[in-house]
Design a protein around this motif. Structure first.
Motif, PDB file in Angstrom:
ATOM      1  N   LYS A   1       0.831  -1.202   0.000  1.00  0.00           N
ATOM      2  CA  LYS A   1       0.000   0.000   0.000  1.00  0.00           C
ATOM      3  C   LYS A   1       0.863   1.249   0.000  1.00  0.00           C
ATOM      4  O   LYS A   1       2.022   1.225   0.401  1.00  0.00           O
ATOM      5  N   GLU A   2       0.269   2.345  -0.454  1.00  0.00           N
ATOM      6  CA  GLU A   2       0.976   3.618  -0.485  1.00  0.00           C
ATOM      7  C   GLU A   2       0.290   4.589   0.465  1.00  0.00           C
ATOM      8  O   GLU A   2      -0.932   4.670   0.509  1.00  0.00           O
ATOM      9  N   PHE A   3       1.091   5.317   1.218  1.00  0.00           N
ATOM     10  CA  PHE A   3       0.596   6.282   2.183  1.00  0.00           C
ATOM     11  C   PHE A   3       1.205   7.638   1.868  1.00  0.00           C
ATOM     12  O   PHE A   3       2.366   7.734   1.507  1.00  0.00           O
ATOM     13  N   GLU A   4       0.387   8.681   2.020  1.00  0.00           N
ATOM     14  CA  GLU A   4       0.858  10.029   1.745  1.00  0.00           C
ATOM     15  C   GLU A   4       0.857  10.838   3.035  1.00  0.00           C
ATOM     16  O   GLU A   4      -0.114  10.832   3.781  1.00  0.00           O
ATOM     17  N   GLY A   5       1.952  11.518   3.269  1.00  0.00           N
ATOM     18  CA  GLY A   5       2.068  12.407   4.418  1.00  0.00           C
ATOM     19  C   GLY A   5       2.275  13.827   3.930  1.00  0.00           C
ATOM     20  O   GLY A   5       2.942  14.051   2.918  1.00  0.00           O
ATOM     21  N   LYS A   6       1.679  14.757   4.637  1.00  0.00           N
ATOM     22  CA  LYS A   6       1.790  16.165   4.253  1.00  0.00           C
ATOM     23  C   LYS A   6       2.228  16.996   5.447  1.00  0.00           C
ATOM     24  O   LYS A   6       1.955  16.646   6.578  1.00  0.00           O
ATOM     25  N   ALA A   7       2.872  18.112   5.138  1.00  0.00           N
ATOM     26  CA  ALA A   7       3.301  19.043   6.172  1.00  0.00           C
ATOM     27  C   ALA A   7       3.185  20.455   5.635  1.00  0.00           C
ATOM     28  O   ALA A   7       3.223  20.675   4.408  1.00  0.00           O
ATOM     29  N   GLY A   8       3.044  21.395   6.549  1.00  0.00           N
ATOM     30  CA  GLY A   8       2.966  22.795   6.152  1.00  0.00           C
ATOM     31  C   GLY A   8       1.749  23.088   5.299  1.00  0.00           C
ATOM     32  O   GLY A   8       1.819  23.883   4.373  1.00  0.00           O
TER      33      GLY A   8
ATOM     34  N   HIS B   1       8.799   6.822  -1.757  1.00  0.00           N
ATOM     35  CA  HIS B   1       8.733   6.715  -3.214  1.00  0.00           C
ATOM     36  C   HIS B   1       8.780   8.070  -3.905  1.00  0.00           C
ATOM     37  O   HIS B   1       9.299   8.179  -5.007  1.00  0.00           O
ATOM     38  N   LYS B   2       8.201   9.082  -3.291  1.00  0.00           N
ATOM     39  CA  LYS B   2       8.110  10.373  -3.951  1.00  0.00           C
ATOM     40  C   LYS B   2       8.082  11.481  -2.909  1.00  0.00           C
ATOM     41  O   LYS B   2       7.537  11.319  -1.832  1.00  0.00           O
ATOM     42  N   ILE B   3       8.674  12.593  -3.271  1.00  0.00           N
ATOM     43  CA  ILE B   3       8.603  13.789  -2.436  1.00  0.00           C
ATOM     44  C   ILE B   3       8.208  14.953  -3.331  1.00  0.00           C
ATOM     45  O   ILE B   3       8.666  15.061  -4.474  1.00  0.00           O
ATOM     46  N   SER B   4       7.321  15.781  -2.844  1.00  0.00           N
ATOM     47  CA  SER B   4       6.865  16.947  -3.588  1.00  0.00           C
ATOM     48  C   SER B   4       7.066  18.183  -2.718  1.00  0.00           C
ATOM     49  O   SER B   4       6.629  18.211  -1.568  1.00  0.00           O
ATOM     50  N   ILE B   5       7.737  19.185  -3.276  1.00  0.00           N
ATOM     51  CA  ILE B   5       8.048  20.410  -2.542  1.00  0.00           C
ATOM     52  C   ILE B   5       7.539  21.597  -3.342  1.00  0.00           C
ATOM     53  O   ILE B   5       7.875  21.759  -4.514  1.00  0.00           O
ATOM     54  N   ASP B   6       6.732  22.415  -2.694  1.00  0.00           N
ATOM     55  CA  ASP B   6       6.227  23.627  -3.343  1.00  0.00           C
ATOM     56  C   ASP B   6       7.416  24.521  -3.687  1.00  0.00           C
ATOM     57  O   ASP B   6       8.316  24.722  -2.870  1.00  0.00           O
TER      58      ASP B   6
ATOM     59  N   ILE C   1      10.746  16.077   7.215  1.00  0.00           N
ATOM     60  CA  ILE C   1      10.663  15.135   8.339  1.00  0.00           C
ATOM     61  C   ILE C   1       9.222  15.001   8.811  1.00  0.00           C
ATOM     62  O   ILE C   1       8.732  13.897   9.049  1.00  0.00           O
ATOM     63  N   ALA C   2       8.513  16.121   8.935  1.00  0.00           N
ATOM     64  CA  ALA C   2       7.124  16.089   9.393  1.00  0.00           C
ATOM     65  C   ALA C   2       6.232  15.330   8.412  1.00  0.00           C
ATOM     66  O   ALA C   2       5.366  14.547   8.825  1.00  0.00           O
ATOM     67  N   ALA C   3       6.434  15.527   7.116  1.00  0.00           N
ATOM     68  CA  ALA C   3       5.632  14.828   6.107  1.00  0.00           C
ATOM     69  C   ALA C   3       5.901  13.324   6.153  1.00  0.00           C
ATOM     70  O   ALA C   3       4.976  12.506   6.069  1.00  0.00           O
ATOM     71  N   TYR C   4       7.166  12.956   6.295  1.00  0.00           N
ATOM     72  CA  TYR C   4       7.504  11.535   6.396  1.00  0.00           C
ATOM     73  C   TYR C   4       6.847  10.921   7.625  1.00  0.00           C
ATOM     74  O   TYR C   4       6.246   9.850   7.563  1.00  0.00           O
ATOM     75  N   ASN C   5       6.951  11.604   8.761  1.00  0.00           N
ATOM     76  CA  ASN C   5       6.362  11.092   9.993  1.00  0.00           C
ATOM     77  C   ASN C   5       4.846  10.969   9.876  1.00  0.00           C
ATOM     78  O   ASN C   5       4.255  10.021  10.395  1.00  0.00           O
TER      79      ASN C   5
END
Length: 90
Positions: free
Chosen positions: A11-18, A33-38, A55-59
């Motif tokens: 399964k894939e999980f998405e974490g977001k921060a800010g 697998h992927k990181i997205s930065i504004d 770090i917050a998005a990963y957590n």
């Protein structure tokens, strides 16, 4: 048990921060697998903020993966208990 772990790992999980300006996608076993930065964060003076947000998005994603694993384990344990009770009652 092993089947459940393999299922969650797929399964894939998405974490977001800010507020979503940094997001990551990871598998249930913690592989990113992927990181997205504004683009607004790609300034030298925002380096530390960006690092903290990654770090917050990963957590955040890891918490979601762990919760999914816990929920599936609880469901599976309930099914096993129901089966055992049914066998002992009959």
């Amino acid at each position: 048990m092993k089947e459940l772990q393999e299922e969650i790992a797929k399964k894939e999980f998405e974490g977001k921060a800010g507020g979503g300006i940094v997001s990551i996608k990871m598998s249930g076993n913690g592989e990113m697998h992927k990181i997205s930065i504004d683009p607004s964060l790609l300034k030298a003076e925002d380096k530390e903020i960006l690092e903290d947000l990654i770090i917050a998005a990963y957590n955040d994603a890891k918490i979601k993966a762990d919760q999914e694993s816990k929920n599936n384990m609880t469901w599976r344990e309930i099914q096993i208990l129901k089966y055992r009770l049914k066998v002992h009652i009959t």
